[in-house]
Enzyme design. Structure first.
Site, PDB file in Angstrom:
ATOM      1  N   ASP A 134      39.879 -30.845 -11.033  1.00 28.55           N
ATOM      2  CA  ASP A 134      40.250 -30.178 -12.278  1.00 28.55           C
ATOM      3  C   ASP A 134      39.051 -29.362 -12.753  1.00 28.55           C
ATOM      4  OD1 ASP A 134      40.888 -29.304 -14.785  1.00 28.55           O
ATOM      5  OD2 ASP A 134      41.608 -31.250 -15.520  1.00 28.55           O
TER       6      ASP A 134
ATOM      7  N   TYR B 284      26.496 -28.736 -20.995  1.00 30.66           N
ATOM      8  CA  TYR B 284      26.932 -28.885 -19.607  1.00 30.66           C
ATOM      9  C   TYR B 284      25.974 -28.285 -18.598  1.00 30.66           C
ATOM     10  CZ  TYR B 284      30.786 -30.199 -22.455  1.00 30.66           C
ATOM     11  OH  TYR B 284      31.526 -30.831 -23.418  1.00 30.66           O
TER      12      TYR B 284
ATOM     13  N   HIS C 170      36.264 -33.545 -30.836  1.00 38.14           N
ATOM     14  CA  HIS C 170      37.632 -33.003 -30.710  1.00 38.14           C
ATOM     15  C   HIS C 170      38.695 -34.087 -30.891  1.00 38.14           C
ATOM     16  CE1 HIS C 170      35.972 -29.219 -29.486  1.00 38.14           C
ATOM     17  NE2 HIS C 170      35.415 -29.720 -28.402  1.00 38.14           N
TER      18      HIS C 170
ATOM     19  N   HIS D 212      31.756 -25.648 -29.573  1.00 36.10           N
ATOM     20  CA  HIS D 212      33.195 -25.698 -29.827  1.00 36.10           C
ATOM     21  C   HIS D 212      33.459 -26.196 -31.251  1.00 36.10           C
ATOM     22  CE1 HIS D 212      32.770 -26.275 -25.401  1.00 36.10           C
ATOM     23  NE2 HIS D 212      33.771 -25.402 -25.376  1.00 36.10           N
TER      24      HIS D 212
ATOM     25  N   ASP E 148      27.581 -28.144 -31.931  1.00 35.33           N
ATOM     26  CA  ASP E 148      28.241 -27.919 -30.641  1.00 35.33           C
ATOM     27  C   ASP E 148      28.900 -26.533 -30.674  1.00 35.33           C
ATOM     28  OD1 ASP E 148      29.558 -29.784 -28.215  1.00 35.33           O
ATOM     29  OD2 ASP E 148      30.846 -28.125 -28.838  1.00 35.33           O
TER      30      ASP E 148
ATOM     31  N   ASP F 284      25.941 -27.332 -25.774  1.00 35.10           N
ATOM     32  CA  ASP F 284      26.578 -26.207 -25.098  1.00 35.10           C
ATOM     33  C   ASP F 284      26.380 -24.925 -25.911  1.00 35.10           C
ATOM     34  OD1 ASP F 284      28.194 -27.197 -27.100  1.00 35.10           O
ATOM     35  OD2 ASP F 284      29.881 -27.690 -25.801  1.00 35.10           O
TER      36      ASP F 284
HETATM   37  N1  Q9C Z   1      41.168 -23.824 -20.571  1.00 35.56           N
HETATM   38  C1  Q9C Z   1      33.002 -30.557 -25.808  1.00 35.56           C
HETATM   39  O1  Q9C Z   1      32.110 -29.743 -25.676  1.00 35.56           O
HETATM   40  N2  Q9C Z   1      37.592 -26.296 -22.217  1.00 35.56           N
HETATM   41  N3  Q9C Z   1      34.227 -30.339 -25.369  1.00 35.56           N
HETATM   42  C2  Q9C Z   1      38.910 -25.767 -22.291  1.00 35.56           C
HETATM   43  C3  Q9C Z   1      40.431 -23.914 -21.782  1.00 35.56           C
HETATM   44  C4  Q9C Z   1      37.434 -27.564 -22.841  1.00 35.56           C
HETATM   45  C5  Q9C Z   1      34.547 -29.090 -24.741  1.00 35.56           C
HETATM   46  C6  Q9C Z   1      39.029 -24.468 -21.594  1.00 35.56           C
HETATM   47  C7  Q9C Z   1      36.078 -27.715 -23.469  1.00 35.56           C
HETATM   48  C8  Q9C Z   1      35.919 -29.032 -24.167  1.00 35.56           C
HETATM   49  C9  Q9C Z   1      32.706 -31.861 -26.448  1.00 35.56           C
HETATM   50 ZN    ZN Z   2      31.344 -28.358 -26.947  1.00 28.39          ZN
END
Ligand code: Q9C
Ligand code: ZN
Length: 660
Positions: free
Chosen positions: A20, A305, A135, A174, A172, A265
């Site tokens: 994935d 990451y 999240h 996001h 973060d 990130d």
């Molecule tokens: N297809 C944290 O940094 N990516 N979570 C989705 C869309 C998910 C990040 C991309 C990123 C989650 C804690």
């Molecule tokens: Zn994040």
């Protein structure tokens, strides 16, 4: 008072069991690499190590529904196929048989950290955890997150420790929509998040991540979103956002605890964030948060990451939590990065006594030559380069062993031992001999006439020599570092003079000195290097002056040294002086010289020495709105100075990175 590091190696157990591409970045090495780097830098050894415990199901119930907790409990016994099927019911999540255990440890680590801080075992700390949390929602896993660790920590702080106001800072990259949902109608939790948004095109692509989502019902105004609509945000953008958006709100909110959803990130090199902020920026952001809530800051890892960037950023944050000065900030706001990491801090009463104090406590760091700095263009394009190039670059950039923190206090009489001075502050009583003083002052004979101005002139002269000396020293020791273009003429001094002090006549507008007078008769910028603002009359006015004028100017100017002068009848209350000095530790890598006039109390001297040493300043007192005149003066100056000093620009200018 100490920094806790909460961890449990079991949290490396969960991992992705199938293909994935979306989820594979959330891997066990995130924790092991960060921890290794902390050990390598001797930082882990300076922390209080706590072994994470599991959160109880009752504790999980502070945020999550019983049905959701039961569903997660059930994942322990599922086959890989069943885990994969369940994962598909959520957005960007994977489960592993150890996920439930790991997620309970992650939540437990956050609770344990809050307990350690709120019972006074430590002053601050960080929990290195996975899975992340921000999240996660009441009944949903999302974005690698299972339980909302920080939301649980906030509820726990309120329920178990009786706290009334908790600030959550989510840096973060996001949007922590889970945390936002949990607290959107709760005025006791101020939630601040910045995030990559790109007008809604970036994950999680939610309308409610935009700046106009500000909370609901009683919680109206207690959710603050700062969406970045472009990638490439850098150190200047992040620091400006803290100074000009977050901190003014935070001071007014007056939190008793600061929780950080510490995702890295948002740092350079991360493929999710695509931002440019360098690791040392997180030391500065941490320091800025440490002026709140008496320094009670609990950080909990979220994303991040790029293993190298993540590890360096974690190290930077831990260094700041430990009280070390933050390395100079590099990047687009700035001149090329400079390397000298000499010390220090001197607080003194008799400015004539400055010579021996500075000469005895100013020294080059005791370590071998550092590797040569990469050329600036290389630095600028670092984000786009290959991983290998980036990590070697990050390695070379000012991530040396702990810089020598040296705080010295010079005072005419022996100070009482029980004033609370940290034991490792160098105390220097008395002042220079007449001969020494005269020898130092000789080239400035003209200045030796007057009183305050002449004393100041001498100090400035000495500082010049010291800065020159540092450059020579570094060149002599390292040989390979022409980091300031090889000349002394680029060394800069920021002088923040509080009280009715005129600029000494030998200071000119050559760009080497920025003279900033707080306590002048009117708001005026005689030049971009000669600024004067009246002393604000309220706490709100003082905070605006410090956060929206002094600090952005200071960071933009990039001084080698900050001189804070508290003149006669300067009018600052002790906590205000302490806050100003604490904030001014940032721009010059911790090199601050605070000068106090002879009327100052030894209590103030000790408070300043403690703050310079990395302790949290006392609270500036109840918030009281800035007066219209104070605001008007500040706005006038900001408008006048904005073209020169980048970090004053926060709004307008469509299309410019960082415009809000
Ligand atoms: N297809 C944290 O940094 N990516 N979570 C989705 C869309 C998910 C990040 C991309 C990123 C989650 C804690
Ligand atoms: Zn994040």
């Amino acid at each position: 008072m100490g920094t806790a590091l909460v961890y449990h190696e079991h949290m490396t157990a969960a991992r992705l069991l199938w293909d994935d591409p979306e989820c594979e970045i959330e891997r066990p090495e995130r924790l092991t690499t960060a921890l290794e780097r902390l050990q390598q830098r001797g930082l882990e050894q300076r922390c209080l190590r706590l072994v994470a415990r599991e959160a109880s199901e009752e504790e999980l119930g502070l945020v999550h529904s019983p049905e959701y907790v039961a569903l997660m409990r059930g994942t322990q016994a599922l086959s890989t196929e069943e885990l994969q099927a369940l994962s598909r019911q959520f957005d960007a999540v994977y489960f592993h048989p150890s996920t439930f255990h790991c997620a309970r440890l992650a939540a437990g680590a956050a609770l344990q950290l809050v307990d350690a801080v709120l019972t006074g075992v430590v002053c601050n700390g960080i929990a290195l955890v996975r899975p992340p949390g921000h999240h996660s929602q009441r009944a949903a896993a999302n974005g690698f997150c299972v339980f909302n660790n920080v939301a649980l920590a906030a509820k726990h702080a309120q329920q178990k420790h009786g706290l009334r106001r908790v600030l959550i800072v989510d840096w973060d990259i996001h949007h922590g929509q889970g945390t936002q949902y949990i607290f959107e109608d709760d005025p006791s939790i101020l939630y601040f998040s910045w995030h990559r948004y790109e007008h809604g095109r970036f994950w999680p692509c939610l309308r409610e991540s935009d700046a106009d989502a500000v909370g609901r019902g009683r919680g109206l105004g207690f959710t603050v979103n700062l969406p970045w609509n472009q990638v490439g945000m850098g150190n200047a953008d992040y620091v400006a956002a803290f100074l000009q958006v977050l901190l003014p709100l935070a001071f007014e909110f007056n939190p008793e605890l600061v929780l950080v959803s510490a995702g890295f990130d948002s740092a350079i090199g991360d493929s999710e964030g695509q931002m440019q902020a360098t690791p040392e920026c997180f030391a500065h952001l941490t320091q800025l948060l440490q002026v709140l809530a008496g320094g009670r800051v609990c950080a909990v890892l979220e994303g991040g990451y790029h293993l190298e960037s993540l590890s360096q950023s974690v190290c930077m944050m831990v260094q700041a939590l430990l009280g070390d000065p933050a390395p100079l900030l590099s990047g687009p706001m700035a001149r090329p990065h400079r390397y000298s990491s000499c010390l220090l801090v001197v607080t003194l009463n008799h400015s004539l006594g400055v010579a021996p104090v500075l000469s005895s406590s100013t020294r080059a760091p005791e370590r071998g030559p550092s590797p040569p700095l990469p050329a600036e263009p290389e630095f600028k394009t670092a984000a786009t380069q290959a991983t290998a190039a980036l990590s070697s670059l990050l390695d070379q950039l000012h991530l040396n062993p702990t810089p020598p923190v040296r705080t010295a206090l010079a005072w005419p009489v022996l100070l009482d031992g029980d004033l609370g001075l940290p034991p490792d502050v160098l105390c220097q009583e008395g002042s220079a001999s007449q001969e020494e003083t005269q020898a130092w002052a000789r080239p400035h004979e003209a200045l030796a006439q007057g009183k305050a101005v002449s004393a100041l002139g001498k100090v400035l002269y000495l500082l010049d020599r010291i800065l020159d000396g540092q450059v020579r020293q570094l060149a002599g020791a390292g040989g390979s570092r022409g980091v300031r273009g090889g000349t002394n003429s680029s060394s800069r001094l920021l002088c923040v003079a509080v009280g009715q002090l005129d600029r000494p006549p030998d200071l000119t507008d050559d760009g080497r000195t920025l003279w900033l007078n707080i306590g002048g008769k009117e708001a005026a910028a005689l030049s971009v290097f000669h600024v004067s603002v009246p002393l604000p009359r309220t706490t709100g006015g003082f905070l605006s002056c410090a956060l929206a004028l002094v600090l952005p100017l200071a960071y933009s100017f990039q001084p080698d040294l900050v001189l804070v002068v508290l003149g006669p009848a300067h009018g600052l209350q002790d906590p205000q002086a302490a806050l100003l000095v604490a904030l001014l530790r940032g721009p010059a890598g911790g090199r601050v010289l605070a000068l106090m006039n002879e009327e100052s109390t030894s209590q103030l001297a000790v408070v300043l020495a403690r703050v310079l040493h990395g302790e949290a300043p006392p609270s500036p007192g109840p918030f009281c709105m800035a007066s219209p005149e104070d605001v008007q003066g500040l706005m006038h100056l900001r408008g006048r100075l904005e073209p020169q000093w980048k970090m004053l620009r926060v709004a307008g200018e469509a299309g410019r990175p960082g415009s809000a």
